[in-house]
Design a protein around this motif. Structure first.
Motif, PDB file in Angstrom:
ATOM      1  N   GLY A 157       0.828  -1.185   0.000  1.00  0.00           N
ATOM      2  CA  GLY A 157       0.000   0.000   0.000  1.00  0.00           C
ATOM      3  C   GLY A 157       0.869   1.245   0.000  1.00  0.00           C
ATOM      4  O   GLY A 157       2.090   1.168  -0.051  1.00  0.00           O
ATOM      5  N   LYS A 158       0.260   2.413   0.066  1.00  0.00           N
ATOM      6  CA  LYS A 158       0.982   3.677  -0.028  1.00  0.00           C
ATOM      7  C   LYS A 158       1.995   3.857   1.101  1.00  0.00           C
ATOM      8  O   LYS A 158       3.127   4.263   0.866  1.00  0.00           O
ATOM      9  CB  LYS A 158      -0.026   4.837  -0.012  1.00  0.00           C
ATOM     10  N   SER A 159       1.588   3.552   2.331  1.00  0.00           N
ATOM     11  CA  SER A 159       2.454   3.835   3.486  1.00  0.00           C
ATOM     12  C   SER A 159       2.804   2.594   4.294  1.00  0.00           C
ATOM     13  O   SER A 159       3.236   2.700   5.441  1.00  0.00           O
ATOM     14  CB  SER A 159       1.768   4.859   4.408  1.00  0.00           C
ATOM     15  N   GLY A 160       2.582   1.419   3.702  1.00  0.00           N
ATOM     16  CA  GLY A 160       2.895   0.190   4.423  1.00  0.00           C
ATOM     17  C   GLY A 160       1.782  -0.306   5.315  1.00  0.00           C
ATOM     18  O   GLY A 160       1.976  -1.229   6.099  1.00  0.00           O
ATOM     19  N   PHE A 161       0.593   0.302   5.197  1.00  0.00           N
ATOM     20  CA  PHE A 161      -0.488  -0.010   6.130  1.00  0.00           C
ATOM     21  C   PHE A 161      -1.506  -0.997   5.573  1.00  0.00           C
ATOM     22  O   PHE A 161      -2.588  -1.172   6.133  1.00  0.00           O
ATOM     23  CB  PHE A 161      -1.227   1.265   6.554  1.00  0.00           C
ATOM     24  N   SER A 162      -1.217  -1.642   4.460  1.00  0.00           N
ATOM     25  CA  SER A 162      -2.176  -2.580   3.877  1.00  0.00           C
ATOM     26  C   SER A 162      -2.433  -3.755   4.820  1.00  0.00           C
ATOM     27  O   SER A 162      -1.582  -4.087   5.658  1.00  0.00           O
ATOM     28  CB  SER A 162      -1.652  -3.118   2.546  1.00  0.00           C
ATOM     29  N   GLY A 163      -3.602  -4.374   4.687  1.00  0.00           N
ATOM     30  CA  GLY A 163      -3.883  -5.605   5.425  1.00  0.00           C
ATOM     31  C   GLY A 163      -4.619  -5.448   6.731  1.00  0.00           C
ATOM     32  O   GLY A 163      -4.733  -6.405   7.501  1.00  0.00           O
ATOM     33  N   GLU A 164      -5.165  -4.250   7.016  1.00  0.00           N
ATOM     34  CA  GLU A 164      -5.868  -4.037   8.293  1.00  0.00           C
ATOM     35  C   GLU A 164      -7.286  -4.623   8.235  1.00  0.00           C
ATOM     36  O   GLU A 164      -8.283  -3.930   8.418  1.00  0.00           O
ATOM     37  CB  GLU A 164      -5.893  -2.545   8.632  1.00  0.00           C
ATOM     38  N   PHE A 165      -7.341  -5.915   7.987  1.00  0.00           N
ATOM     39  CA  PHE A 165      -8.598  -6.645   7.858  1.00  0.00           C
ATOM     40  C   PHE A 165      -9.430  -6.568   9.132  1.00  0.00           C
ATOM     41  O   PHE A 165     -10.661  -6.490   9.101  1.00  0.00           O
ATOM     42  CB  PHE A 165      -8.270  -8.099   7.514  1.00  0.00           C
ATOM     43  N   GLY A 166      -8.777  -6.608  10.275  1.00  0.00           N
ATOM     44  CA  GLY A 166      -9.480  -6.634  11.557  1.00  0.00           C
ATOM     45  C   GLY A 166     -10.242  -5.363  11.862  1.00  0.00           C
ATOM     46  O   GLY A 166     -11.068  -5.349  12.783  1.00  0.00           O
ATOM     47  N   HIS A 167      -9.983  -4.296  11.093  1.00  0.00           N
ATOM     48  CA  HIS A 167     -10.626  -3.020  11.396  1.00  0.00           C
ATOM     49  C   HIS A 167     -11.700  -2.647  10.380  1.00  0.00           C
ATOM     50  O   HIS A 167     -12.074  -1.479  10.265  1.00  0.00           O
ATOM     51  CB  HIS A 167      -9.556  -1.932  11.538  1.00  0.00           C
ATOM     52  N   PHE A 168     -12.234  -3.676   9.688  1.00  0.00           N
ATOM     53  CA  PHE A 168     -13.464  -3.476   8.924  1.00  0.00           C
ATOM     54  C   PHE A 168     -14.570  -3.100   9.919  1.00  0.00           C
ATOM     55  O   PHE A 168     -14.770  -3.790  10.919  1.00  0.00           O
ATOM     56  CB  PHE A 168     -13.862  -4.781   8.236  1.00  0.00           C
ATOM     57  N   PRO A 169     -15.323  -2.044   9.682  1.00  0.00           N
ATOM     58  CA  PRO A 169     -16.433  -1.679  10.591  1.00  0.00           C
ATOM     59  C   PRO A 169     -17.643  -2.564  10.306  1.00  0.00           C
ATOM     60  O   PRO A 169     -18.490  -2.244   9.474  1.00  0.00           O
ATOM     61  CB  PRO A 169     -16.691  -0.213  10.238  1.00  0.00           C
ATOM     62  N   ILE A 170     -17.757  -3.672  11.010  1.00  0.00           N
ATOM     63  CA  ILE A 170     -18.740  -4.711  10.694  1.00  0.00           C
ATOM     64  C   ILE A 170     -19.925  -4.729  11.653  1.00  0.00           C
ATOM     65  O   ILE A 170     -21.084  -4.752  11.245  1.00  0.00           O
ATOM     66  CB  ILE A 170     -18.066  -6.107  10.703  1.00  0.00           C
ATOM     67  N   PHE A 171     -19.619  -4.723  12.960  1.00  0.00           N
ATOM     68  CA  PHE A 171     -20.650  -5.037  13.947  1.00  0.00           C
ATOM     69  C   PHE A 171     -21.248  -3.784  14.584  1.00  0.00           C
ATOM     70  O   PHE A 171     -20.550  -2.796  14.822  1.00  0.00           O
ATOM     71  CB  PHE A 171     -20.067  -5.947  15.041  1.00  0.00           C
ATOM     72  N   ASP A 172     -22.519  -3.874  14.885  1.00  0.00           N
ATOM     73  CA  ASP A 172     -23.198  -2.798  15.599  1.00  0.00           C
ATOM     74  C   ASP A 172     -23.148  -3.129  17.090  1.00  0.00           C
ATOM     75  O   ASP A 172     -24.153  -3.488  17.709  1.00  0.00           O
ATOM     76  CB  ASP A 172     -24.646  -2.675  15.108  1.00  0.00           C
ATOM     77  N   ASN A 173     -21.953  -3.042  17.637  1.00  0.00           N
ATOM     78  CA  ASN A 173     -21.787  -3.350  19.066  1.00  0.00           C
ATOM     79  C   ASN A 173     -21.131  -2.172  19.780  1.00  0.00           C
ATOM     80  O   ASN A 173     -20.725  -1.191  19.156  1.00  0.00           O
ATOM     81  CB  ASN A 173     -20.976  -4.638  19.263  1.00  0.00           C
ATOM     82  N   GLU A 174     -21.032  -2.278  21.061  1.00  0.00           N
ATOM     83  CA  GLU A 174     -20.438  -1.209  21.866  1.00  0.00           C
ATOM     84  C   GLU A 174     -19.044  -1.589  22.364  1.00  0.00           C
ATOM     85  O   GLU A 174     -18.532  -1.003  23.309  1.00  0.00           O
ATOM     86  CB  GLU A 174     -21.354  -0.893  23.062  1.00  0.00           C
ATOM     87  N   ILE A 175     -18.442  -2.582  21.697  1.00  0.00           N
ATOM     88  CA  ILE A 175     -17.104  -3.029  22.100  1.00  0.00           C
ATOM     89  C   ILE A 175     -16.068  -2.113  21.455  1.00  0.00           C
ATOM     90  O   ILE A 175     -16.020  -1.973  20.231  1.00  0.00           O
ATOM     91  CB  ILE A 175     -16.856  -4.484  21.675  1.00  0.00           C
ATOM     92  N   ILE A 176     -15.255  -1.485  22.287  1.00  0.00           N
ATOM     93  CA  ILE A 176     -14.231  -0.582  21.774  1.00  0.00           C
ATOM     94  C   ILE A 176     -13.002  -1.384  21.374  1.00  0.00           C
ATOM     95  O   ILE A 176     -12.420  -2.103  22.180  1.00  0.00           O
ATOM     96  CB  ILE A 176     -13.850   0.479  22.826  1.00  0.00           C
ATOM     97  N   CYS A 177     -12.636  -1.282  20.123  1.00  0.00           N
ATOM     98  CA  CYS A 177     -11.437  -1.953  19.601  1.00  0.00           C
ATOM     99  C   CYS A 177     -10.199  -1.208  20.102  1.00  0.00           C
ATOM    100  O   CYS A 177     -10.278  -0.036  20.509  1.00  0.00           O
ATOM    101  CB  CYS A 177     -11.487  -1.940  18.071  1.00  0.00           C
TER     102      CYS A 177
END
Length: 401
Positions: free
Chosen positions: A235-255
């Motif tokens: 990627g542009k700055s080496g940050f590719s692959g942040e799969f875990g930070h897809f905004p998927i769930f409607d929960n109140e759990i803070i990542c």
């Protein structure tokens, strides 16, 4: 700190490039004859012979006998001299540290797996990390003089080119790679841990000629490493692959990234750890209460062991995570159409307990025409994927300067 360069006595950029191309050929294709090198590099046989002779004089290349061909002279085979250069790979996880020493040909000659180390984003934890790496280097004896590069794997957002880690040890204006280089008196680079695992698996693991590969790292967090046409995608700055930070769930759990609803909050080692503690606190039974006296010190390793011992609660939660993950890995397959998806990381050590629900979910949610060309396999290197990848990345940076 004195930086080490391979071709410091060479003045011609063209000559240096040819030597780099020859060494790169040996790294990627193994030992070969001068005639084959000539054909692959589109150079004359006398030119290749000249540079092979110079590289042998520098101690970087060796002759490895002759091959028998029908009639005529038997050509000599040349390749990298294993003992001419060494590289150190360091893989840092939440509770352990793995360190390895690799020779020029890519063989691991020494390693320490599972060093007890608790990661904390503090200067004290950073200093302890440096001490462990320094102790490992010191134990290599005379080989220390031939260590050209070190690579440290760090989770989260890492820019390998600038040397900054924005998720860990971001204490000063200086890049962490620069600080490490000064402390250890060696050239040190950093890279994302999952990308290193993907590269290790690509170079030495389960990959068998595939050029487009996605590596899914299910450990404390969740990330992917992407190989496109045989090269890691940064990627542009080496940050590719942040799969875990897809905004998927409607929960109140803070990542840990500070946002809510990330995929990682419900599909990762952290999610498994949190859910197990919550359900035990509600009165559900698990062999973990017998094996771990103080549940505040429960580790992911404990959970993996209990799962493989067929603890019903652990199996149920791991399978739930597998089902969720498979759904979104199906999305990756639909987008990238890869030849191979490799499931790795610590949670993958539960083997069928995580793999079966992942496969079923992928089959359910991915497009049939797309997924039929994609193999889904478990990591071959397992807990060594990170250090092997780190060593390989350290070697790949030989010519950066």
């Amino acid at each position: 700190m004195e930086k080490k360069f391979f071709f410091k006595d060479d003045k011609s950029p063209k000559n240096i490039q040819i030597k780099k191309d020859i060494i790169t050929h040996f790294i990627t294709s193994g030992n070969d004859t001068i005639s084959e090198l000539s054909r692959e590099l589109d150079l004359s046989v006398p030119t290749v012979t000249k540079f092979i002779t110079e590289l042998m004089a520098q101690g970087l290349i060796d002759e490895f006998g002759k091959i028998h061909t029908p009639g005529g002279r038997h050509p000599s085979v040349y390749g990298l001299n294993p003992s001419s250069a060494y590289f150190v790979g360091v893989d840092m996880s939440r509770h352990h540290l793995n360190i390895a020493l690799m020779d020029f040909t890519g063989n691991i000659v020494d390693h320490q797996i599972g060093i007890s180390y608790t990661y904390e984003n503090t200067p004290e934890s950073f200093d302890m990390l440096c001490d462990y790496i320094q102790n490992f280097i010191d134990k290599t004896g005379d080989l220390k003089k031939k260590i050209f590069n070190i690579n440290l794997n760090i989770s989260g957002r890492v820019n390998p080119e600038s040397g900054y880690s924005y998720s860990s040890f971001y204490f000063s204006e200086s890049p962490i790679s620069e600080t490490l280089s000064k402390k250890l008196n060696h050239n040190v680079g950093i890279d994302n841990d999952t990308r290193a695992m993907a590269y290790g698996e690509y170079m030495k693991g389960i990959v068998e000629g595939e050029q487009n590969v996605i590596f899914v790292n299910i450990s404390w967090g969740l990330g992917i490493g992407i190989i496109i046409e045989g090269k890691p995608y940064y990627g542009k700055s080496g940050f590719s692959g942040e799969f875990g930070h897809f905004p998927i769930f409607d929960n109140e759990i803070i990542c840990h990234c500070g946002k809510k609803g990330c995929l990682e909050t419900e599909a990762s080692g952290l999610a498994i750890h949190r859910t197990i503690l919550e359900r035990i606190a509600k009165g559900e039974s698990s062999i973990l209460t017998e094996h771990v006296k103080d549940l505040s010190k429960l580790t992911l390793t404990d959970i993996i062991k209990a799962t493989n011992m067929e603890d019903p609660l652990c199996i149920e939660i791991v399978e739930e995570v597998g089902n969720k993950l498979g759904k979104y890995i199906a999305g990756l397959i639909n987008i990238f159409n890869p030849e191979l998806v490799v499931i790795g990381g610590q949670v993958a050590e539960t083997d069928g307990f995580i793999m079966l629900p992942i496969r079923n979910s992928i089959k359910k949610y991915s497009l049939n025409l797309v997924n039929k060309d994609t193999r889904i396999l478990t990591s071959k290197l397992k807990n060594k994927a990170g250090i092997i990848g780190a060593c390989m990345i350290a070697r790949s940076r030989l010519f950066n300067d």
